[in-house]
Design an enzyme around this catalytic site. Structure first.
Site, short mmCIF file in Angstrom:
data_model
loop_
_atom_site.label_atom_id
_atom_site.label_comp_id
_atom_site.label_asym_id
_atom_site.label_seq_id
_atom_site.Cartn_x
_atom_site.Cartn_y
_atom_site.Cartn_z
N SER A 1 1.03 -1.17 0.05
CA SER A 1 -0.21 0.04 0.00
C SER A 1 0.96 1.37 -0.02
CB SER A 1 -0.92 -0.08 1.16
OG SER A 1 -1.61 1.30 1.53
N TYR B 1 -1.54 -0.51 10.35
CA TYR B 1 -1.66 -0.99 8.99
C TYR B 1 -0.29 -0.31 8.11
CZ TYR B 1 -3.66 -0.85 4.17
OH TYR B 1 -4.00 -1.06 2.87
#
Length: 258
Positions: free
Chosen positions: A140, A153
């Site tokens: 990501s 995350y």
């Protein structure tokens, strides 16, 4: 000739499902894995997929034995894939001052990091023996800098980038490629609850088409869309003082239960 085979985790929704649809349209056979295997079956029936061109394996990537078993079942039932996409992941806001959130951090790493390595594990030796194959880690843009309230995350996706880079070096002479894909914002159930702006938002099908092209070319690292690569690079080079000031007051990711 036999159809090429792709193994995809997290295939019950979002990016994983869009990748499955993209590869199916391109003529591939599918090995699809998720905890919610029934949702994959329902999607396959709704899309009228040919029964002989896909198989579904119920597995939880956070449970190493579970996802390794799914990979082994794929090898026994469908053979060795040409492409393995470790897509399954979770994204939950955390606050280190809250005891329960330490468990969220542990679950995030178990899913996004150990689960990714465990997804690759059943296929590595066989791909090396064959001298070909592609292992794809879905990272990501959030892995490039830490965002307030999003530590688990961001850290897990930074680890995906570093892990795939390490694995790429290990397999460089084997003929097996390792591809790191860094999505920006994609309109999925994972992002729809975000409380902040999401520039250059893509539909899952748009992302899947671009990702499949990058995978097919054997790109070692690709940010999708390209505009987010520029944004991420600029943020990466900002001095910490300016970066912290820029994000001051930014809404945080929802924590578990919010």
């Amino acid at each position: 000739m036999a159809r090429p085979l792709v193994f995809i985790t997290g295939a019950s929704s979002g990016i994983g499902q869009a990748l499955a649809a993209c590869y199916y349209r391109a003529g591939w056979s599918l090995a699809l894995t998720a905890r919610r295997a029934g949702e994959i079956q329902a999607w396959a029936a709704a899309e009228r997929l040919e029964p002989g061109r896909y198989a579904v394996y119920a597995a939880d990537v956070a449970d190493t034995a579970s996802i390794v078993a799914a990979g082994q079942q794929c090898l026994a039932r469908q053979g060795l894939p040409q492409v393995v996409i470790a897509n399954a992941g979770i994204s939950i806001g955390v606050d280190t001052a809250v005891r329960e959130d330490l468990d969220v951090i542990a679950r995030t790493y178990a899913t996004n990091n150990v689960g990714l390595a465990a997804t690759f594990h059943p296929f590595v030796a066989a791909m090396v023996a064959r001298g070909s194959g592609t292992l794809v880690g879905i990272a990501s843009v959030a892995g490039m800098r830490g965002l307030p309230g999003h530590g688990a995350y961001c850290a897990s996706k930074a680890a995906v980038i570093s892990y795939c880079e390490s694995l790429r070096g290990e397999l460089r002479a084997s003929g097996v490629k390792v591809v790191t894909i860094c999505p920006g914002y994609v309109d999925t159930p994972l992002t729809r609850q975000n409380r902040y702006a999401m520039p250059f938002l893509l539909l899952p099908a748009q992302f899947a088409e671009r990702a499949a092209r990058a995978i097919g070319r054997g790109s070692s690292y690709r940010v999708i869309p390209w505009q987010m690569a520029i944004v991420a690079a600029l943020l990466r080079w900002l001095p910490n003082s300016l970066f912290d000031r820029l994000l001051a007051g930014r809404p945080r990711k929802h924590r578990q239960g919010e």
